[in-house]
Design an enzyme around this catalytic site. Structure first.
Site, mmCIF file in Angstrom:
data_model
loop_
_atom_site.group_PDB
_atom_site.id
_atom_site.type_symbol
_atom_site.label_atom_id
_atom_site.label_comp_id
_atom_site.label_asym_id
_atom_site.label_seq_id
_atom_site.Cartn_x
_atom_site.Cartn_y
_atom_site.Cartn_z
ATOM 1 C CB CYS A 329 -0.976 -0.041 1.168
ATOM 2 S SG CYS A 329 -2.408 1.030 0.946
ATOM 3 C CG HIS A 426 -3.717 -3.740 3.333
ATOM 4 N ND1 HIS A 426 -2.473 -3.448 3.855
ATOM 5 C CD2 HIS A 426 -4.199 -2.583 2.821
ATOM 6 C CE1 HIS A 426 -2.213 -2.159 3.672
ATOM 7 N NE2 HIS A 426 -3.235 -1.611 3.051
#
Length: 480
Positions: A329, A426
């Protein structure tokens, strides 16, 4: 339906784990139960079944209840962006960003959402177990409070106060809290418990009786230290610690605005790994096989922080030695050539040079991507289940070598030498098959760890631990 609230004498005294354990206790007794935290402050978020985001601790508590996490379980989530400001998420969706000094003026506008979410949960089940935030002793924040006694009094929920004996001064923690609360708030508190005792609990018998005598509150027990707590998903970055003593060293950078670091949780349990958190001022270990750059709530801010630590130089040296780097991310965004935020979404508008280890660029955009996803890892074809929670759009030549395929489109990027990878996914390491295959490149893919099953086992042991040492019958009987 009934509810009970666990408040604490301070932040990080173990409230989240106590609520998770009590949820599992109630579930094992045949009760339908849900968790609720009116207001949370955390950059470790989970994507919910209804497409919102809540604190990671409430997602763990939902797991303890045997249900999917929902945005009503944490209707107000504050995600710090700077030392003086935070993004405000209400019922799962971003509302605004606000300075700390201005948040008090916003609370009356969002209080209705808090009580609306609570009532929706309460109508569904036998019991709602509520977690407070920080400490009710912060009486300077009592006006307009939606997190502790303000909520408890308005919703008429009985409160049990938890003190953390491991940090010392637990008698003063509890007796002092009673001393500063006004009579109406004190009347809402039905008792106390002591958390995180090391050694022989009987040594605290005199102190326990002293608290009962000074406060007039009922004690519900002394809970010894639960060592496996470190293996459960952590909510606070302060809980991140080195884990494991295996032969393969993995180093993770402790960024100043680290976010969604639950990505590390399965790695903490892998017996062949030695997971090291690289703290500010420390160099990246030269013998690390893998360096992880985790998510961040402020990518450009943490790029500057990373350079202040000299980690940019260490990363280049690590790569030159043949080491592997994974950016997740915000960490993925940092690996590129630049990160631009023309609209000032995460801070002052501008553009920051990246680390240049991936040939990609990122532009911050206003719409946040919130989704649970299932992807196929490009190199192995194995399925990865996780979630996305980001606002950046990343493009560039290295995206032609994707980390994964998501709904038929490339996701993430890999360098030409294959040793630098970035992804917006994630939770990818929770997939046992993928984790083993990916770690196999480091000689660490031989374990038989079943991550989800292990978390369930730890939650059951936590419930056993609480049943042994606390008056759980008495606690559940308080609910009204």
């Amino acid at each position: 339906m009934k509810a009970l609230m666990i408040q604490g004498t301070g932040s990080n005294v173990g409230k989240s784990l106590l609520v998770a354990g009590l949820c599992r206790v109630a579930r094992r007794r045949g009760l339908s139960v849900l968790p609720f935290k009116p207001q949370n402050m955390s950059n470790n978020a989970a994507v919910t079944v209804d497409g919102g985001e809540i604190g990671r601790a409430q997602a763990l508590q939902a797991l303890a209840c045997g249900v999917e996490p929902h945005s009503d379980m944490n209707p107000v989530l504050l995600k710090p962006e700077t030392d003086t400001g935070a993004q405000v998420v209400v019922q799962g969706k971003r509302l605004t960003s606000v300075r700390a000094r201005d948040y008090a003026g916003l609370k009356p506008k969002i209080a209705a959402s808090v009580h609306q979410s609570f009532q929706r949960l309460k109508a569904q089940v036998d019991l709602v177990i509520v977690e407070g935030a920080g400490s009710p002793a912060e009486v300077n924040l009592r006006k307009g409070d939606i997190a502790n006694m303000g909520f408890a009094v308005a919703a008429d929920v009985p409160v049990v106060l938890a003190g953390d004996i491991d940090r010392g001064g637990v008698i003063a923690q509890i007796v002092g809290t009673q001393a500063v609360l006004d009579p109406a708030d004190n009347a809402q508190i039905a008792g106390f418990l002591i958390n995180r005792f090391r050694g022989d609990p009987s040594l605290f018998d005199d102190g326990y009786r002293m608290i009962e005598a000074r406060t007039g509150w009922r004690g519900f027990g002394v809970l010894p230290w639960f060592p496996d707590a470190r293996l459960l998903p952590a909510e606070d970055a302060l809980d991140l610690a080195p884990s494991g003593d295996g032969p393969v060293k993995v180093a993770c950078l402790a960024l100043s605005r680290i976010a969604n670091f639950d990505d590390l949780d399965p790695l903490k349990m892998e017996p062949e790994l030695n997971l090291q958190m690289v703290l500010p001022g420390q160099p990246i270990p030269g013998d690390a096989a893998l360096v992880v750059i985790p998510g961040s709530k402020s990518t450009r801010g943490d790029l500057a922080f990373l350079r202040q630590q000299g980690w940019d130089i260490d990363l280049i040296a690590h790569h030159r030695r043949g080491g592997r780097i994974l950016g997740l991310c915000g960490g993925y965004q940092m690996l590129g050539r630049s990160v631009a935020d023309p609209g000032g979404i995460e801070g002052p508008p501008g553009e920051t040079p990246g680390l240049g280890l991936l040939d990609v660029t990122t532009v911050m955009q206003g719409d946040k991507r919130l989704a649970r996803v299932q992807a196929q890892h490009a190199a192995t074809g194995l399925t990865v289940q996780g979630y996305e929670i980001h606002i950046g759009v990343t493009t560039g030549p290295d995206c032609a070598r994707p980390f994964a395929w998501l709904d038929g489109r490339p996701e993430g990027a890999r360098s030409a030498d294959g040793r630098v990878e970035g992804s917006y996914l994630h939770g990818l390491f929770a997939a046992d098959g993928f984790r083993r295959a990916w770690l196999g490149d480091f000689g660490a893919g031989n374990s038989v760890l079943r991550y989800d099953a292990r978390v369930e086992q730890i939650l059951d042991r936590l419930a056993d631990h609480m049943e042994t040492h606390l008056d759980c019958d008495g606690l559940l009987a308080l609910a009204r």
